[in-house]
Design an enzyme around this catalytic site. Structure first.
Site, PDB file in Angstrom:
ATOM      1  N   GLU A  62      -5.437  -2.455  12.905  1.00  0.00           N
ATOM      2  CA  GLU A  62      -5.162  -3.343  11.761  1.00  0.00           C
ATOM      3  C   GLU A  62      -6.164  -4.493  11.727  1.00  0.00           C
ATOM      4  O   GLU A  62      -6.609  -4.901  10.659  1.00  0.00           O
ATOM      5  CB  GLU A  62      -3.721  -3.878  11.802  1.00  0.00           C
TER       6      GLU A  62
ATOM      7  N   GLU B  61       0.853  -1.184   0.000  1.00  0.00           N
ATOM      8  CA  GLU B  61       0.000   0.000   0.000  1.00  0.00           C
ATOM      9  C   GLU B  61       0.893   1.240   0.000  1.00  0.00           C
ATOM     10  O   GLU B  61       1.853   1.276   0.771  1.00  0.00           O
ATOM     11  CB  GLU B  61      -0.915   0.035   1.226  1.00  0.00           C
TER      12      GLU B  61
ATOM     13  N   GLU C  94      -9.740   4.469   6.174  1.00  0.00           N
ATOM     14  CA  GLU C  94      -8.890   4.944   7.276  1.00  0.00           C
ATOM     15  C   GLU C  94      -9.660   5.763   8.308  1.00  0.00           C
ATOM     16  O   GLU C  94      -9.498   5.559   9.509  1.00  0.00           O
ATOM     17  CB  GLU C  94      -7.686   5.711   6.734  1.00  0.00           C
TER      18      GLU C  94
ATOM     19  N   HIS D 127      -9.446  -3.380  10.246  1.00  0.00           N
ATOM     20  CA  HIS D 127      -9.408  -3.225   8.785  1.00  0.00           C
ATOM     21  C   HIS D 127      -9.897  -4.484   8.061  1.00  0.00           C
ATOM     22  O   HIS D 127     -10.272  -4.416   6.900  1.00  0.00           O
ATOM     23  CB  HIS D 127      -7.974  -2.965   8.317  1.00  0.00           C
TER      24      HIS D 127
ATOM     25  N   GLY E 176       3.346   2.627  10.992  1.00  0.00           N
ATOM     26  CA  GLY E 176       3.030   1.850  12.193  1.00  0.00           C
ATOM     27  C   GLY E 176       2.820   0.374  11.895  1.00  0.00           C
ATOM     28  O   GLY E 176       3.422  -0.483  12.533  1.00  0.00           O
ATOM     29  N   ALA E 177       1.974   0.088  10.920  1.00  0.00           N
ATOM     30  CA  ALA E 177       1.644  -1.294  10.624  1.00  0.00           C
ATOM     31  C   ALA E 177       0.855  -1.351   9.323  1.00  0.00           C
ATOM     32  O   ALA E 177       0.478  -0.311   8.789  1.00  0.00           O
ATOM     33  CB  ALA E 177       0.802  -1.893  11.746  1.00  0.00           C
ATOM     34  N   MET E 178       0.600  -2.577   8.855  1.00  0.00           N
ATOM     35  CA  MET E 178      -0.115  -2.746   7.586  1.00  0.00           C
ATOM     36  C   MET E 178      -1.043  -3.945   7.661  1.00  0.00           C
ATOM     37  O   MET E 178      -0.640  -5.024   8.071  1.00  0.00           O
ATOM     38  CB  MET E 178       0.921  -2.889   6.465  1.00  0.00           C
ATOM     39  N   GLU E 179      -2.275  -3.707   7.191  1.00  0.00           N
ATOM     40  CA  GLU E 179      -3.365  -4.657   7.409  1.00  0.00           C
ATOM     41  C   GLU E 179      -3.487  -5.753   6.356  1.00  0.00           C
ATOM     42  O   GLU E 179      -4.588  -6.268   6.118  1.00  0.00           O
ATOM     43  CB  GLU E 179      -4.679  -3.870   7.455  1.00  0.00           C
ATOM     44  N   ASN E 180      -2.405  -6.172   5.691  1.00  0.00           N
ATOM     45  CA  ASN E 180      -2.486  -7.209   4.659  1.00  0.00           C
ATOM     46  C   ASN E 180      -3.383  -8.356   5.107  1.00  0.00           C
ATOM     47  O   ASN E 180      -3.306  -8.797   6.253  1.00  0.00           O
ATOM     48  CB  ASN E 180      -1.097  -7.774   4.384  1.00  0.00           C
TER      49      ASN E 180
HETATM   50  N1  B3K Z   1      -2.958   1.143   5.674  1.00  0.00           N
HETATM   51  C1  B3K Z   1      -1.660   1.297   6.264  1.00  0.00           C
HETATM   52  C2  B3K Z   1      -0.940   2.514   5.818  1.00  0.00           C
HETATM   53  C3  B3K Z   1      -0.270   2.388   4.516  1.00  0.00           C
HETATM   54  C4  B3K Z   1       0.583   3.603   4.256  1.00  0.00           C
HETATM   55  C5  B3K Z   1       1.183   3.623   2.899  1.00  0.00           C
HETATM   56  N2  B3K Z   1       2.138   4.688   2.754  1.00  0.00           N
HETATM   57  C6  B3K Z   1      -1.727   1.294   7.759  1.00  0.00           C
HETATM   58  C7  B3K Z   1      -3.025   1.635   8.356  1.00  0.00           C
HETATM   59  O1  B3K Z   1      -3.552   2.716   8.235  1.00  0.00           O
HETATM   60  O2  B3K Z   1      -3.589   0.772   8.959  1.00  0.00           O
HETATM   61 ZN    ZN Z   2      -5.475   2.082   8.714  1.00  0.00          ZN
END
Ligand code: B3K
Ligand code: ZN
Length: 859
Positions: free
Chosen positions: A300, A123, A322, A303, A263-267
């Protein structure tokens, strides 16, 4: 990176539905530090007439095959950013082989290798650095991912969804296959390969599904991941109870890495976290760390429904996922701890960072209309103001109405990529509430200003309230229209009559509201709970504000009255170029809170805290930097002197038992450390602070002592800092805290100290956590040195931004923010900032990230 020419942003108005969809995406990764081969097999289907154009960046293309036939160079065209297949037909299978260099990827976007771990961040538009693809959120495919790697070096090979197969290849490598049954956009793809400590547990959902929960953390850090695991389970339970939403796969994985841009990523099924927001134990984490871990783990996880099951049609709709998910994590945190404190913290973010963004060249609505580099729009406006807009919907519709609206939205759009309008429509359809006018919050940028007038007719007991709104022009938008603004108020009466709560809905420029049969003229508490993200001005005098601070039934309103009190006092002092006169009534209130703190100790601490420089600055144009800093420092000293016995009494009364992260203990430490902060400025400050440091049994108290030592400039400050650094050199996250304190040193010596930090063995320009701990802290927590008149602070940050841009553009573009708002300062500072921005603009290899911000900012 592109050079000099004018670069063209994308516009929301130009959105077009995809020409081809991809139904299945099969990826095979043969991992190698400098030459990872990716074979992508894409099953495509035409949706409308047009070209098959795929996005790609920094890729080495090895081969393209269409339906089992290798294409010749004449059958496709490749540019630096795309691959076009000339005659794809309407359906087919495309196989693309690309070669990547993960080791050289210091931008931490796409696939990168850091500290022996292969990790992806896709992302917003990082997937195009892995293979050629329609890298946009409205193309949803079922992904199958095969990872082939050396099992001795990389025992854990992870991707989204369920693990289908693991086999040993004859050459000694391992092959693991993952399948994610939920169609998803490329930005939710993830791959991680490395050697970790592994913590696992199970969770049974409300629907009876047994879910395997797994945390993968750096070797030796297992004991520090238990809190995050427990927080995950709390988040899963909470989402079931509050919104009826349960997890939908058999496995939920979280990987913690130290090299991460945010901070983190919700894959889907495989979250990647900055290890700072996973690892914690009682000797290394502060109360704030524990709070952040729970909140981000929740964010996360939430999400999975708001973002993953229902995603965004295009990146202009980012706030759809978001803003909503921040709102959800705020509600979760409020339920896990103190709703009042959570509200105060959220409002501080809006009043400092978000109002500042509105006043900056980067001003944009929560749904931006044009974007050059998407990574620049992961902003406090999209996230935090976005969450305030969702909160206003909940205020207007009520909790039950809001829950019904969310249920309608998720049911109606499950598996789709949709818009903010779709969300509002679902809220409207589920409740019958007309939200047409409310939608303007999505398209209008800026901070609305509210003014209020009160008129009371004693003979009839009638109160007339007149509210007026106007939104000043912003850098991106001149014309502003009235918004729908929910204004919560409380009416307080001196005669002991019961207080009344009301919700006023202001939806035009000026409006009147009337209340009959009141026993006497009330004291009106305005904008309770910060029911809308606006600036409000009243003409209350200090006595009225102190009365609200003592009597309002809502804790947030009490705190807010104190904030207004300080604004008023400090504004008068700035105008008169004098020190503030502290009214006796203030000292009486402070004494009262210190002698008999409220049951909520954390709120008491907040009531005793002055607004910080950034909060005050939002009220001035230009910002009187030197006067504000001087007044803040002097006022702290005046309060310390005037309240010494009460501060000491309160400090001594509060004894902390063994460390425990609980709402009550967090409040106790907050109040005790607030007292210490004031006591540090008194004659016996040095003694107190040193004793506090030595007696501390937790990181919160230790850091409070270090900050107090430094701010009050006590003689032992250096000694304490050195001791702290020596004891903690093995833990990078604690070293980051040390870097933070060093960078916040308000004296001239900070420049030498910062220089030394970059030579510290744990510092690395390639690690965003380290760079932020040093230079992020310097620019955001050291107003006296950062805003120096001679421009030395600004010049240092510009130098760092230039250096970092070549390594990690996303990081550089975040760091530059405080340099952009030159208009907000006096002439001298404006000149310094413009000169630095011009120098940055002339750099030959400026990233898109910086280009967009610098060019928007320049006059
Ligand atoms: N969705 C990600 C953020 C991605 C940022 C890309 N530059 C984390 C979050 O908001 O949960
Ligand atoms: Zn987010």
């Amino acid at each position: 990176m592109t050079t000099a020419q004018v670069r063209q942003p994308k516009r929301l108005a130009d959105y077009q539905a995809p020409i081809f969809s991809i139904t299945h995406t099969d990826l095979v990764f043969e991992l190698d530090a400098t030459a990872t081969r990716v074979t992508a097999t894409l099953t495509f289907k035409r949706q409308q007439p047009g070209r098959l154009l795929l996005e790609g960046q920094q890729l080495k293309l090895e081969r393209v095959r269409l339906n089992d036939r290798v294409l010749t160079a004449a059958e496709f065209a490749q540019t630096a950013e795309s691959l076009e297949i000339f005659a794809p037909g309407d359906t087919g299978v495309l196989e693309i082989v690309t070669l990547l260099n993960p080791e050289q990827n210091t931008a931490l976007e796409g696939l990168y290798l850091a500290e022996g771990v292969y990790c992806t961040q896709c992302e917003a538009e990082g997937f195009r650095r892995i293979t050629y693809y329609p890298d946009r959120p409205d193309v949803l495919a079922v992904f199958t991912t095969t990872i082939i790697a050396n099992r001795n070096e990389l025992p854990f090979l992870l991707s989204n969804g369920n693990k289908v197969r693991e086999s040993r290849l004859p050459d000694g490598r391992t092959e693991v296959v993952w399948h994610d049954p939920y169609p998803k956009p490329s930005y939710l793809f993830a791959l991680v390969a490395g050697d970790f400590d592994h913590l696992h547990d199970t969770y049974v959902t409300s629907t009876g599904r047994e879910v395997l929960l797994e945390f993968f953390v750096q070797k030796g850090a297992l004991a520090r991941s238990h809190f995050a695991m427990a927080a995950l389970k709390r988040a899963m339970r909470w989402d079931e109870q509050r919104f009826g939403l349960a997890y939908d796969l058999d496995r939920y994985m979280v990987v913690a890495v130290d090299f991460f841009n945010m901070g983190a990523m919700e894959n889907k099924g495989l979250n990647v976290f900055n290890s700072k927001f996973v690892l914690a134990d009682d000797t290394s984490a502060t109360d704030t760390d524990y709070f952040n871990i729970e909140s981000i783990i929740g964010h996360e996880y939430f999400h999975n429904w708001t973002g993953n099951r229902v995603t965004c049609r295009d990146w202009f709709q980012l706030s759809l996922k978001e803003g909503l998910t921040v709102f959800r994590d705020q509600e979760f945190s409020a339920d896990m701890g103190s709703p009042t404190l959570n509200r105060i913290d959220a409002v501080k973010v809006i009043r400092t960072a978000q109002f500042a963004e509105d006043a900056s060249p980067m001003a944009h609505p929560i749904r931006p209309e044009q974007v050059l580099e998407m990574n620049n729009f992961y902003t406090v406006t999209v996230y935090d103001k976005g969450a305030e807009v969702i909160r206003m919907l909940q205020t207007l519709l009520g909790k039950a109405g809001f829950n019904a609206g969310l249920a309608c939205y998720l049911q109606r759009h499950d598996g789709q990529a949709v818009t903010c309008d779709d969300f509002v429509q679902a809220m409207q359809d589920a409740t019958g509430y007309d939200l047409q006018a409310f939608r303007r919050w999505y398209s209008q940028s800026g901070t609305p200003e509210l003014s209020v007038k009160e008129q009371f007719d004693a003979a009839t007991g009638k109160l007339t309230l007149t509210l007026a709104q106007q939104t000043p022009a912003t850098a991106d938008q001149q014309e502003k229209l009235p918004l729908v603004i929910p204004v919560k108020i409380e009416l307080l009466f001196h005669d002991g009559s019961a207080a009344q709560q009301h919700l006023l809905i202001l939806d035009s420029s000026v409006q009147q509201f009337q209340f009959d049969n009141l026993p006497q003229a009330p004291l009106v508490v305005w904008l309770e709970d910060f029911s809308a993200p606006v600036k409000l001005s009243t003409d209350y005098d200090v006595e009225q504000l102190l009365a609200i601070a003592s009597r309002a039934s809502n804790g947030f309103a009490r705190w807010d009255a104190m904030q207004q009190f300080w604004h008023k006092i400090i504004k008068d002092a700035v105008q008169q170029s004098a020190l503030p006169v502290l009214p006796e009534a203030l000292l009486t209130a402070f004494r009262q809170w210190l002698i008999t703190p409220l049951a909520d100790l954390a709120l008491t601490a907040e009531l005793l805290t002055l607004p910080d420089f950034d909060t005050l600055a939002a009220h001035y144009a230009p910002i009187p930097v030197d006067a504000l800093l001087n007044i803040l420092q002097e006022t702290t000293q005046l309060l310390s002197k005037a309240l010494l016995p009460e501060l000491l009494g309160c400090y001594q009364q509060l004894t902390t038992p063994a460390y425990h992260y609980s709402e009550a203990d967090v409040g106790l430490r907050a109040l005790k450390n607030r007292c210490l902060h004031y006591l540090a400025f008194t004659a016996e400050g040095a003694k107190r602070v040193t004793a506090h440091y030595q007696a501390a049994n937790n990181m919160t108290d230790i850091l409070a002592a270090l900050h107090a030592a430094q701010h009050a400039n006590i003689a032992q400050a250096g000694e304490l800092m050195a001791d702290f650094a020596k004891r903690n050199e093995a833990n990078v996250h604690v070293m980051d805290k040390y870097f933070n304190v060093v960078a916040a040193n308000p004296r001239d010596s900070v420049f030498d100290a910062l220089e030394k930090l970059t030579a510290h063995p744990v510092f690395s320009w390639k690690n965003p956590n380290r760079v932020r701990a040093v230079y992020g802290a310097f620019s955001q927590r050291n107003a006296p040195q950062f805003h120096r008149k001679d421009g030395k602070g600004y010049a240092l940050l510009a130098e760092v931004v230039t250096k970092v841009d070549a390594i990690n553009p996303q990081l550089a573009a975040r760091l530059i923010t405080p340099l952009l708002s030159w208009q907000r300062y006096d002439d001298g500072r404006q000149q310094q900032l413009i000169m630095l921005l011009r120098e940055l603009a002339s750099l030959p290899m400026l990233s898109d990230d910086l280009y967009e911000k610098v060019h928007k900012s320049l006059p």
